[in-house]
Design a protein around this motif. Structure first.
Motif, PDB file in Angstrom:
ATOM      1  N   ASN A   1       0.806  -1.219   0.000  1.00 52.21           N
ATOM      2  CA  ASN A   1       0.000   0.000   0.000  1.00 52.21           C
ATOM      3  C   ASN A   1       0.840   1.269   0.000  1.00 52.21           C
ATOM      4  N   THR A   2       2.073   1.196  -0.492  1.00 50.27           N
ATOM      5  CA  THR A   2       2.883   2.400  -0.594  1.00 50.27           C
ATOM      6  C   THR A   2       2.391   3.244  -1.769  1.00 50.27           C
ATOM      7  N   SER A   3       2.981   4.419  -1.915  1.00 50.71           N
ATOM      8  CA  SER A   3       2.614   5.295  -3.034  1.00 50.71           C
ATOM      9  C   SER A   3       3.002   4.711  -4.382  1.00 50.71           C
ATOM     10  N   LEU A   4       3.835   3.676  -4.386  1.00 47.85           N
ATOM     11  CA  LEU A   4       4.254   3.036  -5.640  1.00 47.85           C
ATOM     12  C   LEU A   4       3.355   1.883  -6.038  1.00 47.85           C
TER      13      LEU A   4
ATOM     14  N   GLY B   1      11.023   6.941  -1.911  1.00 45.99           N
ATOM     15  CA  GLY B   1      10.081   7.744  -1.141  1.00 45.99           C
ATOM     16  C   GLY B   1       9.066   6.926  -0.379  1.00 45.99           C
ATOM     17  N   VAL B   2       9.446   5.705   0.044  1.00 49.37           N
ATOM     18  CA  VAL B   2       8.541   4.857   0.813  1.00 49.37           C
ATOM     19  C   VAL B   2       9.245   4.463   2.108  1.00 49.37           C
ATOM     20  N   GLU B   3       8.515   3.782   2.992  1.00 47.26           N
ATOM     21  CA  GLU B   3       9.120   3.402   4.266  1.00 47.26           C
ATOM     22  C   GLU B   3      10.215   2.360   4.026  1.00 47.26           C
ATOM     23  N   PRO B   4      11.266   2.372   4.826  1.00 42.39           N
ATOM     24  CA  PRO B   4      12.463   1.575   4.528  1.00 42.39           C
ATOM     25  C   PRO B   4      12.266   0.077   4.535  1.00 42.39           C
ATOM     26  N   ASP B   5      11.251  -0.417   5.266  1.00 41.06           N
ATOM     27  CA  ASP B   5      11.049  -1.865   5.353  1.00 41.06           C
ATOM     28  C   ASP B   5      10.021  -2.384   4.358  1.00 41.06           C
ATOM     29  N   ALA B   6       9.643  -1.570   3.379  1.00 40.30           N
ATOM     30  CA  ALA B   6       8.567  -1.937   2.460  1.00 40.30           C
ATOM     31  C   ALA B   6       8.796  -3.256   1.722  1.00 40.30           C
TER      32      ALA B   6
END
Length: 426
Positions: A150-153, A241-246
């Motif tokens: 569910n990241t922006s990517l 630009g997403v959280e590091p553990d994605a």
């Protein structure tokens, strides 16, 4: 096989600091974008296998640029297909395929421009496929189905794209050898990790793997783990630009997922795959002339030193498992395109010999995975257990199979025989 030299972890802190500053140089230094050319009359590219084709453009007489939207990614990316000289549909025999990946911040055209692939491949009867490994030259997807969908990517299910969509789509649109005996995978830097990871998780699909300045270990040894997490988390937050553990999750609470995507942890899976690894120590080498190749020594040196350590540890584990590998450790050299172009020139000859005389499927195979449901070597396995992700190992012999792990498994043989197995870890 050359004995690996274990390195210290002194480079770990520098790797994290350099990863953002140098990521663009790692994958695309000197690369130029595609240009339009006449339509290739011999090839028609169609949708299929979850891939929607948005546009197709010929680049000269041998290259095809396809902009596609894979279902697993839900965003457009590009794929560059390099055809052999004189390619004709419906040819016999069919053509082998090399899936050749760029590095962090790379693009599908990198190998065609900076990597000199058209010239290197020209003498050979081979289709080369180079896909984006991220979106618009960002930090890349690390070849895994992201834990965070569910990241922006978007969903970023990269392994599903590479294995379940890209390969059958290429096979449907080109006259390829549609088995492991005619399929290989290779890549540089992050792409070298990805090629080895895909081969380790899907050894029935590839006959050979090439890692050029890659990171074939990311988790098994603590010294490597710290540096790998620093680089991966930096590419996620700083470039994507997403959280590091994605992609893999937290390395502590999701350690089993990291281990399950580490080729060094599942190295025995690679026994049927021919391994070819190129690496250098990061010191300036023959291509590091500040006048002719002003690529920025600090970043290129630090990254190459880190990938060298990862390769050393991986090769040591392959040695321990008595798994053959060719290790082209050329001493001095940095993380830059002239070395990778040379790696490809060295790799292509053993690759074509392997395609000409592919090894038979081994009589004994072991396959280790964390997945609860999977298909490999014609067998299908589904395990019900308290933890969704946990290691199990399928051992195949001519006389049948054994499965170790926990839970209750349903196993279906290539002939459709179904078995129910109550597991207890041994």
């Amino acid at each position: 096989m050359m004995r690996a030299r274990r390195r210290t972890s002194a480079v770990v802190g520098a790797v994290v600091a350099a990863s953002l500053a140098w990521a663009g140089g790692v994958g695309v230094a000197g690369a130029a974008g595609p240009s339009a050319a006449a339509k290739n009359r011999h090839v028609v590219i169609r949708d299929g296998f979850g891939i929607t084709v948005k546009s197709v453009k010929a680049i000269g007489s041998r290259q095809i640029l396809a902009t596609i939207v894979p279902k697993a990614l839900a965003r457009p990316i590009t794929v560059r297909i390099l055809l052999p000289v004189g390619y004709q549909p419906h040819a016999e025999p069919r053509y082998p395929v090399l899936y050749l990946y760029p590095g962090t911040s790379g693009h599908s055209y990198d190998w065609m421009t900076a990597g000199d692939a058209p010239k290197t491949m020209a003498p050979y009867r081979l289709i080369t496929v180079s896909s984006d490994i991220g979106f618009n030259g960002d930090g890349g997807g690390w070849f895994t189905n992201w834990v965070d969908k569910n990241t922006s990517l978007g969903p970023s299910q990269w392994e599903t794209y590479d294995i379940d969509e890209l390969i059958p789509w290429i096979d449907a649109n080109f006259d390829t050898i549609r088995s492991r005996t005619g399929r290989a995978v290779a890549g540089l830097s992050q792409g070298g990790y990805g090629s080895t990871e895909l081969a380790a998780r899907h050894p029935d699909l590839f006959v050979m793997d090439g890692s050029f300045s890659g990171a074939p270990e990311i988790f098994r040894d603590p010294q490597v783990r710290a540096g790998a997490y620093g680089v991966i988390s930096a590419t996620m937050s700083g470039l994507n630009g997403v959280e590091p553990d994605a992609p893999f999750g937290n390395p502590v609470t999701d350690a089993v997922n990291w281990a399950g995507h580490d080729p060094a942890t599942t190295v025995d899976n690679l026994r049927p795959v021919k391994l070819w690894l190129a690496t250098a120590d990061g010191l300036p080498g023959s291509y590091d002339d500040p006048v002719t190749n002003p690529t920025g020594y600090p970043g290129a040196a630090v990254i190459e030193s880190a990938t060298h350590m990862s390769t050393d540890y991986f090769v040591a584990h392959a040695n321990e498992a008595k798994i053959p590998a060719v290790v082209y450790d050329y001493g001095s050299g940095t993380h830059t395109w002239p070395y990778w172009a040379r790696d490809l020139r060295h790799f292509i000859k053993p690759l074509m010999r392997t395609f000409a005389h592919p090894p038979a499927r081994p009589a004994k195979i072991s396959y280790k995975t964390i997945e609860p449901t999977y298909s490999v070597w014609g067998w299908r396995v589904s395990v019900k257990r308290s933890q969704r992700l946990a290691f199990s190992t399928l051992h195949l012999r001519r006389s049948g199979f054994t499965l170790t792990g926990t839970g209750v498994a349903t196993v279906v043989s290539p002939r459709g025989q179904k078995f129910r197995v109550h597991l207890s870890r041994r």
